[in-house]
Design a protein around this motif. Structure first.
Motif, PDB file in Angstrom:
ATOM      1  N   GLU A  30      48.295  31.659  46.712  1.00 31.56           N
ATOM      2  CA  GLU A  30      47.019  32.139  45.909  1.00 31.56           C
ATOM      3  C   GLU A  30      46.322  33.305  46.583  1.00 31.56           C
ATOM      4  O   GLU A  30      46.096  34.412  45.812  1.00 31.56           O
ATOM      5  CB  GLU A  30      45.816  30.914  46.120  1.00 31.56           C
ATOM      6  N   GLU A  31      46.367  33.601  47.821  1.00 39.42           N
ATOM      7  CA  GLU A  31      46.010  34.971  48.491  1.00 39.42           C
ATOM      8  C   GLU A  31      46.633  35.861  47.815  1.00 39.42           C
ATOM      9  O   GLU A  31      46.360  37.202  47.456  1.00 39.42           O
ATOM     10  CB  GLU A  31      45.826  34.806  49.857  1.00 39.42           C
ATOM     11  N   LYS A  39      48.505  36.126  45.079  1.00 38.00           N
ATOM     12  CA  LYS A  39      48.199  36.225  43.582  1.00 38.00           C
ATOM     13  C   LYS A  39      47.009  37.106  43.387  1.00 38.00           C
ATOM     14  O   LYS A  39      46.890  38.016  42.473  1.00 38.00           O
ATOM     15  CB  LYS A  39      48.235  34.846  43.236  1.00 38.00           C
ATOM     16  N   ARG A  40      45.951  36.700  44.298  1.00 43.61           N
ATOM     17  CA  ARG A  40      44.471  37.544  44.254  1.00 43.61           C
ATOM     18  C   ARG A  40      44.866  39.010  44.516  1.00 43.61           C
ATOM     19  O   ARG A  40      44.434  39.824  43.743  1.00 43.61           O
ATOM     20  CB  ARG A  40      43.657  36.773  44.826  1.00 43.61           C
ATOM     21  N   TYR A  41      45.759  39.287  45.631  1.00 46.22           N
ATOM     22  CA  TYR A  41      45.843  40.660  46.083  1.00 46.22           C
ATOM     23  C   TYR A  41      46.823  41.136  44.829  1.00 46.22           C
ATOM     24  O   TYR A  41      46.430  42.563  44.468  1.00 46.22           O
ATOM     25  CB  TYR A  41      46.728  40.640  47.238  1.00 46.22           C
ATOM     26  N   THR A  50      46.761  40.819  41.678  1.00 42.89           N
ATOM     27  CA  THR A  50      45.929  41.067  40.460  1.00 42.89           C
ATOM     28  C   THR A  50      45.065  42.102  40.906  1.00 42.89           C
ATOM     29  O   THR A  50      44.568  42.943  39.861  1.00 42.89           O
ATOM     30  CB  THR A  50      45.000  39.737  40.388  1.00 42.89           C
ATOM     31  N   LYS A  51      44.462  42.248  42.066  1.00 40.86           N
ATOM     32  CA  LYS A  51      43.727  43.245  42.349  1.00 40.86           C
ATOM     33  C   LYS A  51      44.469  44.768  42.294  1.00 40.86           C
ATOM     34  O   LYS A  51      43.847  45.560  41.796  1.00 40.86           O
ATOM     35  CB  LYS A  51      43.002  43.295  43.893  1.00 40.86           C
ATOM     36  N   GLN A 106      44.890  45.598  38.849  1.00 43.38           N
ATOM     37  CA  GLN A 106      43.573  46.180  38.211  1.00 43.38           C
ATOM     38  C   GLN A 106      43.349  47.738  38.563  1.00 43.38           C
ATOM     39  O   GLN A 106      42.973  48.565  37.981  1.00 43.38           O
ATOM     40  CB  GLN A 106      42.275  45.299  38.459  1.00 43.38           C
TER      41      GLN A 106
END
Length: 146
Positions: free
Chosen positions: A99-100, A102-104, A106-107, A110
């Motif tokens: 999950e971490e 995936k968030r990275y 995504t960031k 962006q």
């Protein structure tokens, strides 16, 4: 909402249906009452009900029932339980890392999208503006001057 009764339907073969109807007639109850009793017993014992013919039930002694409880119980070594718990914790840790990650990602996507939206100059556009004063000429300059 009130407490409403629900309908459960069973699909059985013709032979089993006849047997169930005979059981209901022996006990002088309806066929649906047989099923209601079974479902009530199943719910009361948290799904741990074993259906056995009466002659087997009467033929067994109480010591047999004590040694063969239903559902059957199996002893598991503590090392197995500990290993299972360790693997569960490791799996949870890996899920958190995923999950971490995936968030990275995504960031980063962006940020890349924001960077791509900044001023972008196409080389074709630059060529169109400087056509009049082109620093490059085809041919030899010395031939023109003589």
């Amino acid at each position: 909402m009130g407490n409403k009764n629900k309908t459960i339907s069973f699909r059985v073969s013709q032979e089993k249906f006849e047997t169930l109807r005979d059981i209901a007639e022996e006990r002088d109850i309806s066929l649906s009452a047989v099923f209601r009793d079974y479902v009530d017993m199943l719910v009361a014992h948290d799904g741990q009900v074993e259906v056995v013919p009466e002659h087997e039930l009467q033929g067994s002694s109480e010591s047999d029932e004590m040694s063969q409880s239903f559902p059957p119980k199996v002893e598991v070594p503590k090392s197995f339980v500990r290993e299972h718990e360790r693997l569960e914790l490791e799996a949870e840790h890996l899920r958190e890392q995923l999950e971490e990650h995936k968030r990275y990602v995504t960031k980063l996507r962006q940020e890349l999208d924001e960077y791509d939206q900044e001023d972008v100059v196409n080389l074709d556009e630059l060529d169109g503006e400087e056509e009049e004063e082109s620093p490059y000429r085809i041919g030899n300059e010395f031939e023109d001057s003589f």
